[in-house]
Design a protein around this motif. Structure first.
Motif, PDB file in Angstrom:
ATOM      1  N   THR A   1      -2.689 -31.907 -42.389  1.00 55.57           N
ATOM      2  CA  THR A   1      -1.736 -31.484 -41.369  1.00 55.57           C
ATOM      3  C   THR A   1      -2.230 -31.921 -39.992  1.00 55.57           C
ATOM      4  O   THR A   1      -1.450 -32.382 -39.157  1.00 55.57           O
TER       5      THR A   1
ATOM      6  N   VAL B   1      -0.406 -34.158 -36.966  1.00 50.34           N
ATOM      7  CA  VAL B   1      -0.319 -33.744 -35.552  1.00 50.34           C
ATOM      8  C   VAL B   1      -0.956 -34.805 -34.653  1.00 50.34           C
ATOM      9  O   VAL B   1      -0.447 -35.095 -33.568  1.00 50.34           O
TER      10      VAL B   1
ATOM     11  N   VAL C   1       3.646 -32.711 -31.500  1.00 46.61           N
ATOM     12  CA  VAL C   1       3.391 -31.294 -31.716  1.00 46.61           C
ATOM     13  C   VAL C   1       2.536 -30.769 -30.576  1.00 46.61           C
ATOM     14  O   VAL C   1       1.444 -31.286 -30.326  1.00 46.61           O
TER      15      VAL C   1
ATOM     16  N   TYR D   1       0.212 -25.668 -33.162  1.00 43.57           N
ATOM     17  CA  TYR D   1       0.621 -25.242 -34.494  1.00 43.57           C
ATOM     18  C   TYR D   1      -0.370 -24.234 -35.046  1.00 43.57           C
ATOM     19  O   TYR D   1      -1.492 -24.116 -34.573  1.00 43.57           O
TER      20      TYR D   1
ATOM     21  N   MET E   1       5.091 -24.497 -35.909  1.00 43.33           N
ATOM     22  CA  MET E   1       4.866 -25.614 -34.992  1.00 43.33           C
ATOM     23  C   MET E   1       5.757 -25.478 -33.784  1.00 43.33           C
ATOM     24  O   MET E   1       6.905 -25.051 -33.887  1.00 43.33           O
TER      25      MET E   1
END
Length: 153
Positions: A42, A46, A90, A93, A115
């Motif tokens: 993840t 980002v 982003v 998050y 997010m």
């Protein structure tokens, strides 16, 4: 004024999942390893590291977002990931695990992902179920289901 309910809602949601995240201290080393990999992948998204994200996905991947008529392949996953990385950023998050099941070289992970994208006051609230397989010592997504929670309106 619109931000106050949004921020209050996000704080309440995060607080609701605090107890779940706290239970992570009791996880086995295998569960911790899998969760670390999900977080790492993840983070690659980002950071807009497309090659690293693609490396997180098994070549035989099959995933299904809410509302999609058919499951995605790795090729389609990559095209959507590249589009998202090129067209959004982003701002912040948070990830909240719910459960992690590891059986041999397979893992099932249920979690929430919150997010905030740059330029948007909205909090994207996603719920995911990921299936990972470990090959050559590396965990990769082979299947998933989820996405932004359907609106209750």
């Amino acid at each position: 004024m619109k931000r106050i309910p949004l921020i209050a809602g996000a704080v309440c949601l995060c607080a609701a999942f605090f107890a779940t995240a706290a239970s992570a201290q009791d996880w086995s080393p295998q569960q911790k390893e899998v969760w670390a990999r999900v977080q790492e992948c993840t983070g690659f998204f980002v950071a807009k590291n497309f090659d690293a994200v693609s490396g997180c996905v098994h070549n035989r991947f099959s995933g299904w977002l809410y509302g999609e008529p058919v499951p995605r392949t790795k090729t389609y996953f990559n095209s959507v990931a590249r589009y998202m990385m090129e067209n959004s950023s982003v701002a912040t998050y948070d990830m909240r695990p719910v459960s992690i099941l590891v059986v041999d070289d397979m893992a099932v992970v249920h979690y929430y992902l919150f997010m905030v994208f740059d330029g948007s006051p909205e909090v994207s609230q996603d719920r995911w179920t990921d299936v990972l397989v470990k090959e050559g010592g590396v965990w990769r997504w082979i299947a998933d289901h989820g996405g932004t929670l359907p609106s209750k309106n």
